[in-house]
Every structure is written in C-alpha cells, then in structure tokens.
Design an enzyme around this catalytic site. Structure first.
Site, PDB file in Angstrom:
ATOM      1  N   HIS A 156      -6.098  -1.838   7.474  1.00 41.62           N
ATOM      2  CA  HIS A 156      -6.733  -2.340   6.249  1.00 41.62           C
ATOM      3  C   HIS A 156      -8.179  -1.910   6.134  1.00 41.62           C
ATOM      4  O   HIS A 156      -8.673  -1.738   5.020  1.00 41.62           O
ATOM      5  CB  HIS A 156      -6.638  -3.868   6.190  1.00 41.62           C
ATOM      6  CG  HIS A 156      -5.300  -4.333   5.742  1.00 41.62           C
ATOM      7  ND1 HIS A 156      -4.267  -4.523   6.607  1.00 41.62           N
ATOM      8  CD2 HIS A 156      -4.823  -4.631   4.517  1.00 41.62           C
ATOM      9  CE1 HIS A 156      -3.207  -4.929   5.936  1.00 41.62           C
ATOM     10  NE2 HIS A 156      -3.513  -4.990   4.659  1.00 41.62           N
ATOM     11  N   GLY A 157      -8.849  -1.755   7.232  1.00 35.56           N
ATOM     12  CA  GLY A 157     -10.239  -1.355   7.088  1.00 35.56           C
ATOM     13  C   GLY A 157     -10.913  -1.119   8.412  1.00 35.56           C
ATOM     14  O   GLY A 157     -10.477  -1.615   9.455  1.00 35.56           O
TER      15      GLY A 157
END
Lengths: 471, 505
Positions: free
Chosen positions: A323-324
């Site tokens: 996700h990041g």
C-alpha cells in the site's frame, strides 16, 4: 483521467460507441489506444513504464512457453520479477529505503548520505505490476499458456477501467473476455450504468463530503475532544471504503459496458464477523493475489503452527508494504496479521457450533467488533507517521469526551452516510446492479433519481482524488 | 428485444431522464443553489452583481486594488468611489473580488441581465501582473474557477454538474507551481540591447547570486529577495496570440459589443520606481513595453484604455516588501482621477472636480448609498430608511456595514464620547445577539469590543426604528490604532441597518 470528471463522462461513451461499431478484430486496437490515452492523461512519459513492463513480460512469457521444464523457465521468471519489482522499487520504495538508510547511517555515525529521488510515483504502478507478475508466475507454473498476440497482452496490462486502481485481474479471466465478440447487450449496458451511478454516488457524495472533516481531524488530532476523534475515525472508515469501492464499482461498471466482467472487489466488508472474513470481502483482488502468489507458495496452512503464523504475518506485512512506502503501512498490515492470529486461536479454542445467521444479534455484535478493530487499525493507514498514529489513539482515550475542539460535522454529511449505510446493509452479499434490477420500476427509478440528484447537487468539491491512486 | 420495441424502451427512459433533470433543476435552484453560492462562491460578490443590475450607469469591476487602503488613510474610499465622486449625478456599481482577473470578470459581467437597456460604461480593471505566468497559474485560480463554474450558464443544475465533475481548470498547488516554473524556465525575453539573462529563471538566479549590495558593501538579503520577486512578477512579454488573459479581455470586448456597453480598461499603476531601483532599466523597459502593447492593442479594438502604469508614486504603495497594486489614498485618488478624466467625453457636463483636504474629522455618517466603509457586501436594496439601500444582517451575515477610522485622525478633544445613532428594521429583537458594537484594534492594545443590545422602548416589528447610544471612550483609546462601530447580529433573524451616524465629542 479520473472517473469522477467530465473528461471520463465524455471519454467512456465514445469508447463504448466505437467499440460496438468496430468489427471484433479491431476492437483490441481501440481499447489499447483508449487505455494508453487514459493513462497518458496523468503523465505522458509514464506510459513508457507500462510499455517496458508489457514487453518484458510478453517476451519472458513467450520464451518460458518454449520450455517444458521449470528449471529452464526459471531465469526468465527471474528476469520478469526483477524488472517488475525493480521498477516498483525504484519508483515507490527507493526514497523510503534511502530515508531509512540515512537514518541508520546517522545512528551509526557514518558520514554517508544517499540522495533521495524527486521522481513522482507513477499512478497505478502497484496494480499493473501485480497483474503482470501474476501472468509471469502462472506461465512459469504452467497454469497459463503464453499469449502470442502482443496487442492482447498489452491490453491485458493496460485495460483502462482497472488500470490504475484495480481490480487486479488474472490473465486467464480477463484476456479471453477481451478476445471474445461481445454483441451489444442492453442488460450489460444497464447493469454497467447502474454500477457507475452507484460507484460515483459513494465516491462523490460520501467519500468526498467526508474527507474534509477527516483531514481537519488529522491536521491536529490532539486538539479535538474524544467524541470528535471517534466521529472522525468513524468517518474515515467510510471514506476509505466508499472511495475505493466507489472506484472499483465504476471500473466494474465501465468494463461491463464493453461486455467485460471484472471480479468483485468489495462485498460489504464492514459486516464481516472477523478479520479473516473482512479480508475476504475487502479488496478481494489483492487478497486473492497474496493468497495465490505469496501465502500458498510459502506453504499456506499445510505447515506447522509457527510457520503458518509466520506465513500469515508475512502476507499481511507485505500487503501493508504494497500500500505504501511508509512504516505506517507496515504497522497497519502487521496489526491486521496479529489480530487475525489472535482471532484464529480464540476461535479454535472456543469454536462456534452453529453457523451465525446473517443479521442475527450475534452477527451484528461480531460485525461491530470487527468494525471497531478495523477502524482503529485504519489510524495507521491514514496517519503520516507512526507517532501521529499514536497521538490520534492516545487523544481518543485521554482527551475529554466533550471538552476541547469539536469537528462540527454538519447534518447533511450524517444523512449521506446514513443513506450509504442503509444501502450497504441492503447490498449484503449482493451487487447494486442485481439488487436494483430486482426492484419494481417505480422504486428503481426513484433510486436512480435520488442517486443522480445527489451526485450532481451534493458532491464534495474540495478533495476528489482517489485515495488508492497513491498506491 | 426487437429493434422497434428497444427504441421505444430507450425512448421512454430518455424522456423520463429528461423530465427528471427538469425537476432536479427546479429543486436545486429553489433549495440548494444559494447555499452552494454561499459555500463555494462568494455571496458578497453575487450580491454586488445583483445590486449592479439595472440601476447603474457605470459598473466598476476589479480586484483588491479597488478596496485596499492604508490603515492611516484619512479617506478609505475605494478607487471606484473616488471615481463616483467625480460624477455625483451618475450611479456607479462596484463588483470586486480578490485576485480576480479578466477571465473571472467576463463571467461576472455575463451575469448582468441581457434585457438591461441602460447605456452602461463598464470600467474593467486591467492588472499587468495578471498577464504573467505567476498569476495565470496562481494557487487562487482553482477557487476562482469554482465561482465561475457556478455562474457559467443560466441553468444552475448544469453549473453544479460541471462543478461536481470538475469541468473547470482544477489543479493542485503543486501542479500550478510546476506550470509557473516551466514558463520561467522556457519563456524567452527579447531585449533590444544585449542582455544575458533571457529567461526569468536565469535573471532570477543571476540576481540572487549577485545580490543587492548596500553602501557599506554588505549584501542586503531582504532587498535581494524583493528584487528577485520583482523579476518574477514583471519579467514577461505579452504575446497577444497565446496569452490567455488577452483572450479573456477580447471576450469582454465581444460581450460589450453585444450588450452595447462602453468599455474602459483601467490599466493599474505598478511600482516602476521601485522596479528601477531594485532591478534596473531592463525590467522597467519590459513593463513599459507591455503597457504600450496593451494600450495600443485594446485602443485599436475600440476600448478606452486608461494608462495608469506610472501614476502612483513609490511612497503611495501600501505593500513595501511585495509587488501589489494596493495604493494609499493619494494613489487611489490619482488613479481615479485619470479614469474620471477618460469619462468626460462619454458623460459631457457631468464631471465635477473634487478636492480632498486631508483633514481631521469628528462627525461621520453613512446611509449605504455610496461606498467606502467596511462590509459593503451587506448592502441591499431590499429595504431602506433613506435612499434606496440599507445594510442587511443576520442569517449568517453577522456584521453590518462598518464604520472604521484611524484614531489619530480624530481630534484629541473629541475622544471622550462617541454618540451613535442608527435606523434598524427587523421583525423581532433578541437581546444581546443583536447589538451595536464598538471595537478597538491595532496599536499597542489587544483587539477588544463593547456591545450594547439594540432595543427601543416601543419596538414595532417591521418598522424602521431609531436607536441611539453613547459610548464613553476609555482613556487608553490613544493606544489603539483604529476604532470601529457596527451592528452585530448572530441570529437567523434579518435586521436591516441604515443611516449610521457617528459623532465623537
């Protein structure tokens, strides 16, 4: 080009119209050109990344197809993985690695300093990378015949409805549909339009109206009273859900207009009884990707308890990292893993004999428990830093219930949210198009009218980017 | 489904959709549009447009240059009001919005009713910096575009649709910054004499490197930064083919032709003296070249262009460490004088000379018919005690038209008491939530205010009533910079205020 813009409102009908006017053999050209154009609307140069990724995976796939032995295929799988994950690392994780390395150097009193990159993250890179990687692995495992037609393969990688934020489709599911002759069918068009309408409603009316209050909370969380923090966290749970599922729903609807069925990505996740079920209902295409390409290759549940627990933690942590590039996402994934394991061992110790009936008191209580846990874990997802997450959580429990700054969420936001929650309850294990089509004409058109009016007249106009584009 | 029945099926649904949209537009216009204007736009400005309808001979449209004043100004009048004072027989309406430019003016002017047959003169502010990349791609552009979008067509629902689906120039701050930097990097500057810095970027870098050196040989960092800022603000050459602002002004000319308006472009003053002092002749050369181009280009297109570029003296610019068109009273009076002169031929025999004695006063009154005091956006024609206008408060508009004066400009002998009288009109009095307030600001004291509830012994709902009150001024008043009087109305009840009279004794 965002789904919630006038550009897409013009672009989509044009593509659909030409799609049905063209003979089948030319349709891939139209869709590929449209998809590349769609992507280039963000940043023209980044189309090169998709093209490079496409060519590498196409060639690796073709070469792997020549060999029957896995051993001979392996080098080409490795090339494909290095190329895809290399690009992903460079664009998404390089700065994260650099920052952490620099901090480490500083802690060890080394004088070395690595310069961070100023290159922007190409939109959707995590999504199409996972899609191409799945193809290469499937070809390597002999589950998938290599695609010979470069055009169709390029279209698989870049099919515009799901290019930048999923659902992450498998080659075996998407490409045969792209090759198929889809005659114009009103039922597909109707269902597609219904899904687009609902998707835009939950994105533009729910997520975009809620976002301003969530942002306000996260600007200075310590200043707010705990009722406001609670409300803000509650709103964020629905913001992220409506934002992302809104995108997926429009994507599914758009593809359906072309006769292509994409996989469902969300199934009323906040009615899940536990975290395991939550992940079967939330971002399904990513969960199944991790299941098939990480969890099972690691041994899945056919291993010892400790190894299985390790596998679970690995999947959730990697999912967080996907996700990041921030420790907050790793914590976020890690927390899900820990709760998953706790719930698993608890359920094993105290097994339920009778299945939980939908909407029974037990179901609702369990869903409430899951919702509260997920809402608290979202704090890590939304925060910029780990310390900010803890400030939010601390303020939630330490600040006065009513004393302190208030978020002042207006009534109309609660009304919109109420409409969304009711619709989500009605859509438990159903999709909006199938549910709506089963209603009578008057109710159906009342729903269309309500959604259309709310989209036009009550959309939030301050913040409108899709949250998942940053991944 | 057969082709015929399918077409019928689709036809019924399309008809139903059209009917739905028609009903939606009615509902939206009736119940939502005003709220949206309030939330995403600027009700004050909308009110100005509505006030400007039908009843004015001259419309002045501009940005902050019109309304900005120095706190020490004796005359805080807008530029437009100074113009108006030269033509007392004519009615002048003002529309202004901070950071607005021709692209916004055009849309606002389009809102004026088409069936208005008054022969109007429309004075449009022409700000030279608005032709520069720095302004074209300014961060304020996105909110301005929202206003424009909500007013774009006569169908409110369609406008909201355009707003909802981002059918306007919407960009993030980072994207805007990138656009500006690209122009600074790429736009070539052409000087007749050989000059090495042919882009803003090069010039800016050279200035930053060289710096401004004072008499003692030290680098003056503040002056250097200001010089760089002047380069970024004025180092550009207008291309009439590609500059979007030229396109906007051209559209205003087309609109004026259609509506039969006489157009006056008020090319605002820029601080050429400071530009010369900080950067040098080359920058002033560019400013003058752009001025000549604009005057020539739009004169040929039939507009009257009032050249104010070098009208205002350096000392009359309010902002000393920034580029702006905010002038102190003498600057505003000078700009207004030039504009008023240009109107003499259009309104023969109507012009009068004005004389502003910069004197100390103690008695002030306002009947809302002319401009100059704060909160002018509350002025409405819905009710009036005298003349045609009053100030409307309540239902979100908390402050009435506001008296504001520099305490140094009031004779010391008159700083004992302030006698206030005003007329008000409301259906209900609600105690302290409807009050007359006296406020002090600036100087060496914290802002503070005193309020008295508005009441009368024999209150009659929906009648104009007189309210009088005397404030005893505190001894510390000389420590403050400004004094304000206004009506405070935090209720949802409407209260109109007129004929505010302030007398210091």
């Amino acid at each position: 080009m965002l789904f919630n813009t006038i550009d897409y409102i013009i672009f989509l009908p044009l593509v659909v119209m030409f799609y049905y006017l063209l003979p089948v053999r030319f349709r891939w050209m139209l869709l590929l050109s449209a998809s590349y154009f769609f992507y280039m609307c963000w940043k023209v140069e980044y189309i090169l990344l998709i093209i490079i990724s496409t060519l590498i995976d196409y060639l690796c796939g073709r070469v792997m197809g020549r060999y029957s032995e896995k051993k001979k295929r392996r080098p080409f799988l490795i090339i494909s993985l290095i190329a895809n994950f290399g690009l992903l690392f460079f664009f998404k994780y390089y700065n994260f690695a650099v920052v952490n390395l620099n901090e480490l150097f500083e802690a060890l009193h080394f004088t070395a300093y690595i310069k961070a990159s100023s290159i922007l993250l190409p939109v959707g890179i995590s999504f199409y990378t996972f899609q191409t990687v799945s193809y290469s692995i499937d070809v390597y495992n002999g589950k998938q015949e290599p695609e010979k037609h470069l055009g169709y393969f390029a279209l698989y990688v870049s099919f515009f409805p799901q290019l930048v934020a999923g659902p992450i489709e498998r080659f075996s599911s998407l490409t045969p549909q792209l090759k198929q002759n889809h005659p114009f069918e009103w039922k597909n068009v109707r269902a597609g339009l219904q899904l687009i309408l609902y998707g835009l409603f939950i994105k533009m009316v729910i997520a975009d109206n809620v976002s301003a209050y969530v942002d306000k909370l996260y600007e200075s969380p310590a200043d707010f009273n705990s009722l406001s923090i609670m409300s803000g966290l509650f709103l964020y749970s629905f913001q992220i859900y409506s934002d992302f599922s809104g995108y997926s729903t429009v994507a599914i609807g758009s593809a359906l207009l072309l006769g292509v069925h994409l996989m469902d990505n969300f199934k009323t996740p906040y009615l899940s009884k536990n975290i395991a079920e939550f992940w079967q209902r939330w971002h399904i295409s990513l969960s199944t990707w991790f299941r098939d390409y990480v969890y099972i290759p690691l041994g899945g549940n056919r291993v010892g308890k400790r190894r299985w627990a390790f596998n679970i933690m690995m999947v959730f942590t990697l999912s967080g990292l996907w996700h990041g590039s921030n420790w907050t996402f790793i914590f976020w994934g890690g927390f899900f893993g820990v709760i998953y394991l706790i719930e698993h061992f608890f359920n094993k110790r105290f097994p339920t004999i009778n299945p939980v009936k939908p909407f029974s008191v037990k179901h609702l209580l369990l869903a409430l428990k899951t919702f509260i846990l997920v809402t608290l874990i979202w704090v890590f997802f939304r925060s910029q830093t780990i310390s900010e997450s803890f400030v939010v959580l601390k303020s939630l429990f330490v600040n006065g219930f009513l004393t302190g700054q208030s978020l002042n969420i207006p009534l109309h936001v609660w009304i919109f949210l109420g409409i969304f929650i009711v619709s989500d309850l009605l859509l438990y294990n159903k999709r909006f198009d199938t549910w709506t089509s089963s209603q009578n004409f008057v109710l159906r058109w009342f729903i269309y009218a309500l959604l259309l009016f709310l989209i036009i007249a009550c959309s939030g106009v301050e913040i409108f980017q899709f949250i998942y584009f940053q991944f | 489904m057969e082709k015929h029945s399918f077409l019928k099926y689709i036809g019924i649904r399309l008809a139903l959709l059209a009917l739905m949209l028609f009903v939606f537009n009615f509902i939206y216009t009736k119940f939502f549009y005003e709220n949206d204007l309030k939330e995403h736009s600027d009700m004050g400005m909308i009110q100005m447009i509505r006030n400007a309808e039908y009843k004015s001979d001259i419309i002045y449209i501009g940005e902050s240059s019109d309304v900005s004043y120095d706190p020490s100004d004796l005359y805080k009048n807008y530029i437009s009001q100074f113009i108006s004072e030269h033509y007392p027989e004519l009615r002048l309406a003002t529309i202004n919005k901070k950071a607005a430019h021709a692209g916004i003016y055009k849309v606002l002017l389009e809102q004026l009713p088409k069936d208005d047959t008054t022969n109007k003169v429309v004075i449009v502010t022409m700000n030279m910096r608005s032709f520069d990349a720095n302004w074209i791609y300014a961060k304020l552009e996105t909110p301005l575009q929202k206003i424009v979008t909500l007013l774009r067509t006569p169908i409110p629902l369609f406008n909201r649709f355009l707003l909802s689906f981002k059918a306007y120039d919407v960009k993030t701050d980072q994207e805007r910054e990138k656009q500006v930097k690209k122009r600074w990097r790429n736009d070539q500057l052409h000087f007749p004499p050989p000059f090495p810095d042919t882009t803003v970027r090069k010039w800016d870098n050279a200035m930053a490197k060289k710096g401004i050196i004072d008499d003692l040989g030290n680098r003056n960092q503040a002056e250097t930064e200001l010089a760089c800022h002047y380069i970024k603000a004025y180092a550009f050459q207008i291309d009439t083919l590609t500059n979007p602002r030229i396109h906007d002004f051209n559209e205003i000319i087309d609109l004026a032709e259609k509506r039969g308006w006489i157009l006056v472009f008020n090319l605002l003053a820029e601080n050429t003296q400071r530009a010369q002092q900080l950067v040098g002749d080359e920058l002033v050369w560019l400013m003058r070249q752009n001025r000549d181009l604009l005057v020539d280009y739009y004169t040929r297109k039939g507009a009257i262009v009032v050249d104010n570029l070098e009208t205002v003296d350096d000392m009359d610019y309010i902002d000393k460490d920034w580029t702006s068109e905010h002038y102190a009273e003498k600057g505003r009076i000078a700009v207004a004088q030039n504009v008023a002169n240009s109107l003499k031929e259009i309104f023969p025999g109507k012009y009068v000379d004005t004389h502003y004695a910069f004197r100390i006063e103690s008695h002030f009154s306002l009947n809302c018919e002319t401009y100059g005091w704060g909160q002018y956006q509350t002025v409405t024609t819905e009710q009036a005690y005298s003349g045609e206008k009053s100030s409307k408060t309540g239902n979100g508009e908390i402050y009435s038209i506001t008296f504001e004066w520099n305490i140094n400009h009031i004779p010391d002998s008159c700083l004992n008491e302030a006698h206030i009288s005003l007329r008000f009109f409301t259906n209900q009095l609600t105690g302290k939530d409807m009050a007359l307030a006296m406020q002090f600001e600036g100087g060496n004291i914290e802002p503070s205010f005193v309020a008295v509830p508005i009441s009368t012994p024999s209150f009659q709902p929906n009648q104009w009533e007189l309210f009088e009150h005397t404030f005893v001024l505190p001894k510390s008043i000389k420590s403050a910079e400004r004094i304000k009087f206004y009506v405070y109305n935090s209720t949802s009840n409407i209260m109109y205020v007129d004929d505010l009279d302030v007398r210091f004794e």
